[in-house]
Design an enzyme around this catalytic site. Structure first.
Site, PDB file in Angstrom:
ATOM      1  N   GLY A  83      -5.822   4.984  -2.711  1.00  0.00           N
ATOM      2  CA  GLY A  83      -5.957   3.565  -3.014  1.00  0.00           C
ATOM      3  C   GLY A  83      -4.629   2.852  -2.924  1.00  0.00           C
ATOM      4  N   CYS A  84      -4.467   1.777  -3.674  1.00  0.00           N
ATOM      5  CA  CYS A  84      -3.252   0.963  -3.618  1.00  0.00           C
ATOM      6  C   CYS A  84      -2.021   1.773  -3.997  1.00  0.00           C
ATOM      7  CB  CYS A  84      -3.392  -0.234  -4.560  1.00  0.00           C
ATOM      8  SG  CYS A  84      -1.897  -1.233  -4.668  1.00  0.00           S
ATOM      9  N   PHE A  85      -1.004   1.749  -3.135  1.00  0.00           N
ATOM     10  CA  PHE A  85       0.180   2.569  -3.422  1.00  0.00           C
ATOM     11  C   PHE A  85       0.983   2.055  -4.609  1.00  0.00           C
ATOM     12  CE2 PHE A  85       1.974   0.691   0.843  1.00  0.00           C
ATOM     13  CZ  PHE A  85       1.994  -0.595   0.318  1.00  0.00           C
ATOM     14  N   TRP A  86       0.801   0.792  -5.009  1.00  0.00           N
ATOM     15  CA  TRP A  86       1.467   0.327  -6.221  1.00  0.00           C
ATOM     16  C   TRP A  86       1.020   1.160  -7.419  1.00  0.00           C
ATOM     17  CZ3 TRP A  86       0.176  -5.623  -5.741  1.00  0.00           C
ATOM     18  CH2 TRP A  86       0.863  -6.168  -4.661  1.00  0.00           C
ATOM     19  N   CYS A  87      -0.271   1.456  -7.480  1.00  0.00           N
ATOM     20  CA  CYS A  87      -0.826   2.238  -8.588  1.00  0.00           C
ATOM     21  C   CYS A  87      -0.337   3.685  -8.544  1.00  0.00           C
ATOM     22  CB  CYS A  87      -2.346   2.236  -8.534  1.00  0.00           C
ATOM     23  SG  CYS A  87      -3.134   0.616  -8.601  1.00  0.00           S
TER      24      CYS A  87
END
Length: 221
Positions: free
Chosen positions: A52-56
Site C-alpha cells: 500500500g502507501c509507502f508513507w505508512c
C-alpha cells in the site's frame, strides 16, 4: 458513418487487448526473472516490501528494533526511472515499495516478513485501506531461495490460519527506485497532515499493538 462506428469499436478493442497483453508479458518477465541479491554494506542488509502507501509502510518498519532506515520508492515493474505520477497510472508495473536497511544480527528477514503481514490487511487485493490500484498492491521481494522459502511458508501458514487467500504476490527482487525527496520520512515530517492522521498513524498503532515485542523503545506513538 454508421458502418464506421462498429469498425472503430473493433479496432479500439483490439488495441486495448494488445496493450493489456503486452503489459502482462512485461510483468510476467519481471516475475520470471532471476533474483538479484544485494550484498551487505557496513554489516547491514536490505529487504524490499510493497504494502500500500509507502508513507505508512516506511513508518511501520522504522519502529522495528534492528531497522536502521526505511526508504520509500518503487519496485516490481519494468519501466526505468519511475515517478510518482507515472506509477500512479498503473502502467509502469511498479508498486509503491520500501527499502529496509537492517542489522541481520538484531532482526531477521523472517521477522521482517512477520512485520509485513501483521501491518496490513493480508487479503486485500490491489491496495491497502483506501488506497486502491495496482500501484498499491502487496508484493514481497526475495533475493535468494532461502528468502523465497521463508515467504512462501509464512504465506501458506497465514492462509491456513485465516482460511482465506493471501493477496501478497512474491517477486524476485530486481531493482529499487528511490522515490522523490518529498516522500521520504513523510509521516515523521507531516504528523498533522489529514491522510497521516486518518490512515497512516492508525495503521501504525494497529501494528504496534499486534507486535509490541519487536518495537524500538522509543517507537510508540
Amino acid at each position: 458513418m454508421k458502418k464506421l462506428i462498429p469498425i472503430l469499436g473493433v479496432a479500439l478493442l483490439f488495441s486495448c487487448n494488445n496493450t493489456a497483453q503486452n503489459i502482462n508479458q512485461k510483468q510476467q518477465a519481471v516475475i520470471n526473472a532471476d533474483p538479484i541479491e544485494v550484498p551487505l554494506k557496513d554489516g547491514k542488509a536490505r529487504a524490499y516490501f510493497a504494502s500500500g502507501c509507502f508513507w505508512c509502510v516506511e513508518a511501520i518498519y522504522e519502529s522495528v528494533e534492528g531497522v536502521e532506515e526505511s526508504i520509500s520508492g518503487y519496485s516490481g515493474g519494468w519501466t526505468k526511472n519511475p515517478t510518482y505520477e507515472a506509477s500512479n497510472t498503473g502502467r509502469t508495473g511498479h508498486a509503491e515499495a520500501v527499502e529496509i536497511i537492517y542489522d541481520p544480527n538484531v532482526v531477521s528477514f523472517a521477522t521482517l516478513v512477520d512485520v509485513y503481514f501483521a501491518s496490513q490487511n493480508p487479503t486485500q487485493v490491489n491496495g491497502q485501506g483506501p488506497d486502491r490500484g495496482s500501484q498499491y498492491r502487496s508484493i514481497i521481494f526475495y533475493q535468494n531461495d532461502e528468502q523465497m522459502k521463508i515467504i512462501e511458508e509464512k504465506k501458506a501458514a497465514l492462509a491456513k490460519e485465516l482460511d482465506a487467500e493471501i493477496a501478497a504476490e512474491v517477486y524476485p527482487f530486481q531493482k529499487f527506485w528511490v522515490a522523490e525527496d518529498y516522500h521520504q520520512d513523510y509521516e515523521k515530517l507531516h504528523p498533522n497532515q489529514r491522510y497521516i492522521q486518518a490512515v497512516s498513524i492508525p495503521r501504525l498503532k494497529r501494528f504496534q499493538a499486534k507486535m509490541p515485542e519487536v518495537l524500538k523503545k522509543n517507537a510508540k506513538h
